[in-house]
Design an enzyme around this catalytic site. Structure first.
Site, PDB file in Angstrom:
ATOM      1  N   HIS A 146       0.861  -1.192   0.000  1.00  0.00           N
ATOM      2  CA  HIS A 146       0.000   0.000   0.000  1.00  0.00           C
ATOM      3  C   HIS A 146       0.892   1.234   0.000  1.00  0.00           C
ATOM      4  CE1 HIS A 146      -3.856   2.034   1.770  1.00  0.00           C
ATOM      5  NE2 HIS A 146      -3.113   2.919   1.102  1.00  0.00           N
ATOM      6  N   ASP A 175       1.795   3.980   2.904  1.00  0.00           N
ATOM      7  CA  ASP A 175       0.765   4.820   2.278  1.00  0.00           C
ATOM      8  C   ASP A 175       1.376   5.987   1.491  1.00  0.00           C
ATOM      9  OD1 ASP A 175      -1.857   5.416   1.626  1.00  0.00           O
ATOM     10  OD2 ASP A 175      -2.437   6.148   3.587  1.00  0.00           O
ATOM     11  N   GLU A 191     -11.285   3.450   5.879  1.00  0.00           N
ATOM     12  CA  GLU A 191     -10.240   4.346   6.411  1.00  0.00           C
ATOM     13  C   GLU A 191     -10.965   5.435   7.227  1.00  0.00           C
ATOM     14  OE1 GLU A 191      -8.101   6.581   3.431  1.00  0.00           O
ATOM     15  OE2 GLU A 191      -6.461   7.095   4.810  1.00  0.00           O
ATOM     16  N   HIS A 244       1.293   4.848  -2.358  1.00  0.00           N
ATOM     17  CA  HIS A 244       0.938   5.729  -3.478  1.00  0.00           C
ATOM     18  C   HIS A 244       2.235   6.388  -3.935  1.00  0.00           C
ATOM     19  CE1 HIS A 244      -3.417   5.553  -2.438  1.00  0.00           C
ATOM     20  NE2 HIS A 244      -2.926   5.330  -1.240  1.00  0.00           N
TER      21      HIS A 244
END
Ligand code: ADE
Ligand code: ZN
Length: 346
Positions: A28, A289, A211, A30
């Site tokens: 995970h 993330d 989330e 980005h």
């Protein structure tokens, strides 16, 4: 029960060393969220793009968020400096070399094409720069990869379909689709038809769910999108039947502890759901993330959560194992990585 900060516990040298040396996958991440302030300034200068900050210090002050949307506003603004294939290469290469030092052996990276095509950057420019860095890392750093194209959920279904159309000539280079951006008010149901099409095309499917959104969004991601993995999934814990279902179906959750803290999804690290997930038989993993925005890469996330929750060595090893079993690697590669994890844990 917010705000009562637990005194951070110290990690023992043994657990520090275990986290540092364990092979791991990051599931995970980005890539646009790995844009460090120094690279932001360098690319702004190189491309003649004006940014609203004069110093790295000013940037860090702006990175104080009280929710997901606060962060997303800054995150999309930061993307403005990414214009050329070389920019996307530099961004991705910087992340991969950093990941290497955390013993990351495999990455499954998200990218947000709509954040770029909407600004006039060609889909192929974005994809080619990211992919060139990933291929270089595979050859030079021994890090394997999968690439996951995310749809921005605050945009329409029609725009998501248009993005999938744009990706069609490149599908051999893209392994899956995901769903990210502003969760509240944009439930998975909005993208059920796009995800059905993506599955027909043979793509893997994952989605951010739970989330900020409620447990019902996690359920929808399972029922309507048929996701193979849940990104975050924190709020799934609000529904005991859903927890039992996720455990039974063996789905992996990609938890992001420092992200949760910085976006106020949790009030302090002691509230991280990681230990509760493991205790309830869920396959939790640890991920960064958007590391440039949330103050840490994957090992920083392991350390923070292990210290705050008092995780055992066995739980830390379990998290590393889950990162490979939850990946889209073929079984023989997963088995090889699991053997390496066990060897490193000895
Ligand atoms: N895009 C980048 N990071 C994200 C996150 N944590 N949640 C939703 N969308 C994102
Ligand atoms: Zn995310």
């Amino acid at each position: 029960m917010r705000g009562l900060a637990q005194p951070a516990q110290m990690l023992t040298p043994e657990l520090e060393s275990l986290i540092a040396r364990l092979p791991k996958a990051e599931l995970h991440l980005h890539i646009e969220g790995s844009l460090e302030p120094e690279l932001l300034f360098a690319l702004a200068g190189r491309n003649g793009v004006k940014i609203p900050f004069r110093t790295v210090e000013e940037v860090r002050v702006a990175y104080r968020f009280s929710n997901l949307q606060d962060f997303l506003d800054i995150y999309y603004q930061g993307m403005a400096v990414l214009l050329t294939e070389q920019d996307f290469f530099d961004l991705t290469w910087a992340y991969l070399t950093r990941a290497k030092s955390d013993q990351v052996r495999h990455v499954e990276i998200f990218f947000d094409p709509q954040g770029h095509t909407q600004r006039g950057v060609a889909f192929d420019t974005v994809l080619s720069g990211i992919e060139r860095a990933l291929k270089t890392a595979e050859a030079q750093l021994g890090i394997t990869y999968r690439l996951i194209m995310c749809f921005l959920r605050h945009l329409s279904e029609e725009e998501a379909f248009a993005t999938l159309d744009e990706a069609m000539p490149h599908l051999a280079r893209i392994h899956g689709v995901g769903l990210d951006s502003s969760e509240l008010g944009h439930p998975p149901a909005k993208f059920a038809r796009v995800f059905a099409r993506a599955r027909e095309l043979g793509l893997h499917v994952v989605a951010h769910a739970g989330e900020e959104g409620p447990s019902e969004y996690v359920e929808e991601a399972l029922d309507l999108l048929n996701v193979e993995r849940i990104d975050h999934g924190n709020r799934a814990l609000d529904d005991a039947a859903l927890v039992r279902r996720i455990a039974r179906e063996g789905l992996t959750l990609t938890v992001c502890p420092l992200s949760n803290l910085r976006l106020c999804v949790i009030g302090d690290m002691a509230q991280s759901p990681v230990a509760r997930m493991l205790e309830q038989g869920l396959k939790a993993t640890i991920n960064s993330d958007d590391p440039a925005y949330f103050g840490g890469y994957v090992n920083d996330n392991y350390r923070a959560v292990a210290a705050a929750l008092g995780l055992s060595a066995a739980q830390i090893v379990q998290l590393a194992e889950n990162s490979f079993t939850g990946s889209f690697l073929p079984p023989e590669d997963v088995a090889r990585h699991l053997a390496a994890v066990r060897e490193a844990a000895r």
